[in-house]
Design a protein around this motif. Sequence first.
Motif, PDB file in Angstrom:
ATOM      1  N   VAL A  21       0.833  -1.214   0.000  1.00 28.32           N
ATOM      2  CA  VAL A  21       0.000   0.000   0.000  1.00 28.32           C
ATOM      3  C   VAL A  21       0.861   1.256   0.000  1.00 28.32           C
ATOM      4  O   VAL A  21       0.676   2.148  -0.834  1.00 28.32           O
ATOM      5  CB  VAL A  21      -0.949   0.010   1.224  1.00 28.32           C
ATOM      6  N   PRO A  28      -4.410   2.625  -9.104  1.00 25.66           N
ATOM      7  CA  PRO A  28      -5.831   2.940  -8.898  1.00 25.66           C
ATOM      8  C   PRO A  28      -6.247   2.713  -7.442  1.00 25.66           C
ATOM      9  O   PRO A  28      -5.652   1.899  -6.734  1.00 25.66           O
ATOM     10  CB  PRO A  28      -6.557   1.937  -9.809  1.00 25.66           C
ATOM     11  N   ARG A  29      -7.305   3.424  -7.044  1.00 28.78           N
ATOM     12  CA  ARG A  29      -7.821   3.325  -5.681  1.00 28.78           C
ATOM     13  C   ARG A  29      -8.096   1.871  -5.283  1.00 28.78           C
ATOM     14  O   ARG A  29      -7.848   1.467  -4.149  1.00 28.78           O
ATOM     15  CB  ARG A  29      -9.107   4.156  -5.639  1.00 28.78           C
ATOM     16  N   ALA A  30      -8.603   1.069  -6.233  1.00 27.29           N
ATOM     17  CA  ALA A  30      -8.960  -0.332  -5.933  1.00 27.29           C
ATOM     18  C   ALA A  30      -7.741  -1.131  -5.478  1.00 27.29           C
ATOM     19  O   ALA A  30      -7.860  -2.052  -4.657  1.00 27.29           O
ATOM     20  CB  ALA A  30      -9.588  -0.993  -7.163  1.00 27.29           C
ATOM     21  N   TYR A  31      -6.560  -0.797  -6.009  1.00 24.90           N
ATOM     22  CA  TYR A  31      -5.330  -1.496  -5.599  1.00 24.90           C
ATOM     23  C   TYR A  31      -5.111  -1.314  -4.089  1.00 24.90           C
ATOM     24  O   TYR A  31      -4.829  -2.277  -3.369  1.00 24.90           O
ATOM     25  CB  TYR A  31      -4.147  -0.944  -6.404  1.00 24.90           C
ATOM     26  N   TYR A  32      -5.243  -0.081  -3.619  1.00 24.16           N
ATOM     27  CA  TYR A  32      -4.980   0.195  -2.200  1.00 24.16           C
ATOM     28  C   TYR A  32      -6.042  -0.458  -1.309  1.00 24.16           C
ATOM     29  O   TYR A  32      -5.728  -0.983  -0.239  1.00 24.16           O
ATOM     30  CB  TYR A  32      -4.895   1.705  -1.969  1.00 24.16           C
ATOM     31  N   LEU A  33      -7.297  -0.441  -1.774  1.00 23.46           N
ATOM     32  CA  LEU A  33      -8.365  -1.066  -0.991  1.00 23.46           C
ATOM     33  C   LEU A  33      -8.144  -2.577  -0.912  1.00 23.46           C
ATOM     34  O   LEU A  33      -8.326  -3.189   0.142  1.00 23.46           O
ATOM     35  CB  LEU A  33      -9.734  -0.750  -1.606  1.00 23.46           C
ATOM     36  N   TRP A 138      -3.581  -7.767 -10.092  1.00 23.40           N
ATOM     37  CA  TRP A 138      -2.720  -6.591 -10.255  1.00 23.40           C
ATOM     38  C   TRP A 138      -1.464  -6.915 -11.042  1.00 23.40           C
ATOM     39  O   TRP A 138      -0.940  -6.049 -11.755  1.00 23.40           O
ATOM     40  CB  TRP A 138      -2.429  -5.943  -8.897  1.00 23.40           C
TER      41      TRP A 138
END
Length: 191
Positions: A21, A28-33, A138
């Motif tokens: 993270v 993209p935001r989804a990667y961090y979530l 990813w």
Amino acid sequence: MLIHAIAHIEFNAINLALDAVWRFGGMPRAYYLDWMLVAAEEAQHFRLLRDHLRSQGHDYGDFPAHQGLWTMCEKTSHDILARMALVPRTLEARGLDATPQIQAKLRQVGTPDALAAVAILDTILRDEVGHVAIGNHWYRWLCERAGHDPETHYGTLVAQYEAPRLKPPFNETARRKAGFTDNELRWLQQL
Ligand SMILES: [Fe+2]
Ligand SMILES: [Fe+2]
């Protein structure tokens, strides 16, 4: 000692997910979530195993531990594509292969403690399929962005970073659920 070794892997896995993270920007935001969810699940796994150790009069830190997972984290700290290739979809995926074998051994032992550990490993295995799937997702996304073929590029990264050799038997059912393709499974069998 076996439960301690797995607890140590889960402890490292919390830090690995959080490292994915904070270290790599611009995704993209989804990667961090996704990786925050993984970190939370790894913390649950660690807690389950630590409680189990404590129920047997031990605790995390009582035995020496193996640093393989963290070494790969350090080696791939400058390269998110290598990180996705070699941590979740190599080392975590190896956990998918190893867990049923460990559970079989614990079932043979058959004591209430051993059977409680089998149940903990069921939870872990179910969640780990999701972690490997996130890694696969990813990894492919980054390969596409960089113009690499995911299947051939994986072999290049394994050689470049001297990733540990994967050994059969492979948990094909879990690996398929986690998004490995037929070609990738065939490649593993040929190693
Ligand atoms: Fe885990
Ligand atoms: Fe995991």
